[in-house]
Design an enzyme around this catalytic site. Structure first.
Site, PDB file in Angstrom:
ATOM      1  CB  THR A  51      -0.788   0.044   1.316  1.00  0.00           C
ATOM      2  OG1 THR A  51      -0.099  -0.081   2.478  1.00  0.00           O
ATOM      3  CG2 THR A  51      -2.017  -1.134   1.110  1.00  0.00           C
ATOM      4  CE1 TYR A  52       1.940   7.560  -2.067  1.00  0.00           C
ATOM      5  CE2 TYR A  52       1.178   8.415  -0.117  1.00  0.00           C
ATOM      6  CZ  TYR A  52       1.595   8.521  -1.427  1.00  0.00           C
ATOM      7  OH  TYR A  52       2.352   9.479  -1.887  1.00  0.00           O
ATOM      8  CG  MET A  53       6.233   4.488   0.065  1.00  0.00           C
ATOM      9  SD  MET A  53       5.122   4.457  -1.401  1.00  0.00           S
ATOM     10  CE  MET A  53       5.967   5.039  -2.540  1.00  0.00           C
ATOM     11  NE  ARG A  54       6.968  10.122  -0.629  1.00  0.00           N
ATOM     12  CZ  ARG A  54       7.328   9.328  -1.616  1.00  0.00           C
ATOM     13  NH1 ARG A  54       6.522   8.586  -2.285  1.00  0.00           N
ATOM     14  NH2 ARG A  54       8.528   9.476  -2.085  1.00  0.00           N
ATOM     15  CG  HIS A  98      -2.455   7.095   2.338  1.00  0.00           C
ATOM     16  ND1 HIS A  98      -3.296   7.127   0.970  1.00  0.00           N
ATOM     17  CD2 HIS A  98      -2.117   8.412   2.149  1.00  0.00           C
ATOM     18  CE1 HIS A  98      -2.994   8.152   0.248  1.00  0.00           C
ATOM     19  NE2 HIS A  98      -2.407   9.011   0.970  1.00  0.00           N
TER      20      HIS A  98
END
Length: 176
Positions: A51-54, A98
């Protein structure tokens, strides 16, 4: 108790500590895993593996939690899955836009996709995958024995611990 799944800062810290990756390298490799890697015809081509890493959120989707539950029970047994679903609290300053950093498909184990990844991609994916799976598992249980000895003016204390149940440590430990 297991650690929560990764957020950006904890992923960077663990990647440095365990993989000797600098922050820039960690984020570059994580971006590659997020954008997608060609896993070949066996897995239907290219897939984003994480999944989005930020993110600074510890939230996990219901689908991801259910997939983790099914995987843990089938792979390790019901005693490794907690009777109450674990929820990690995100700090008040978190945007929570997120999810936490986790594998997109728990079934795509590091071993299953290893041949399609570079060494760096594999090592970071394995770290993310293991931390996520462990975060959904039962705590480890220990038995600790302490002995206190008095000898004149001196006092000595000795303690020893024995693992009774590995729990999440079967998959992931902080030290290794």
């Amino acid at each position: 108790s297991p650690m929560p799944p990764f957020i950006t800062s904890t992923m960077q810290q663990d990647a440095f500590r365990k993989l000797s990756f600098q922050t820039k390298k960690t984020m570059k490799v994580a971006q590659e895993l997020y954008e997608g890697v060609n896993l070949g015809a066996e897995f239907g081509g290219s897939h984003g593996l994480i999944t989005y890493m930020r993110t600074d959120s510890l939230r996990i989707s219901t689908d991801a939690a259910n997939a983790a539950q099914a995987y843990i029970i089938s792979k390790y047994g019901t005693e490794f899955y907690p009777s109450r679903k674990r929820v990690f609290k995100t700090s008040g300053a978190s945007q929570d836009a997120h999810e936490a950093i986790r594998p997109t498909y728990i079934e795509l184990t590091p071993a299953a996709v290893k041949d399609s990844l570079t060494r760096e991609q594999f090592r970071l994916y394995q770290l993310i995958w293991k931390r996520f799976v462990a975060s959904r598992m039962q705590p480890a249980k220990y038995e600790t024995t302490s002995v206190k000895i008095a000898a004149g003016e001196y006092r000595f204390t000795v303690s020893a611990s024995k693992v009774l149940f590995e729990g999440f440590r079967t998959v992931y430990t902080e030290s290794g």
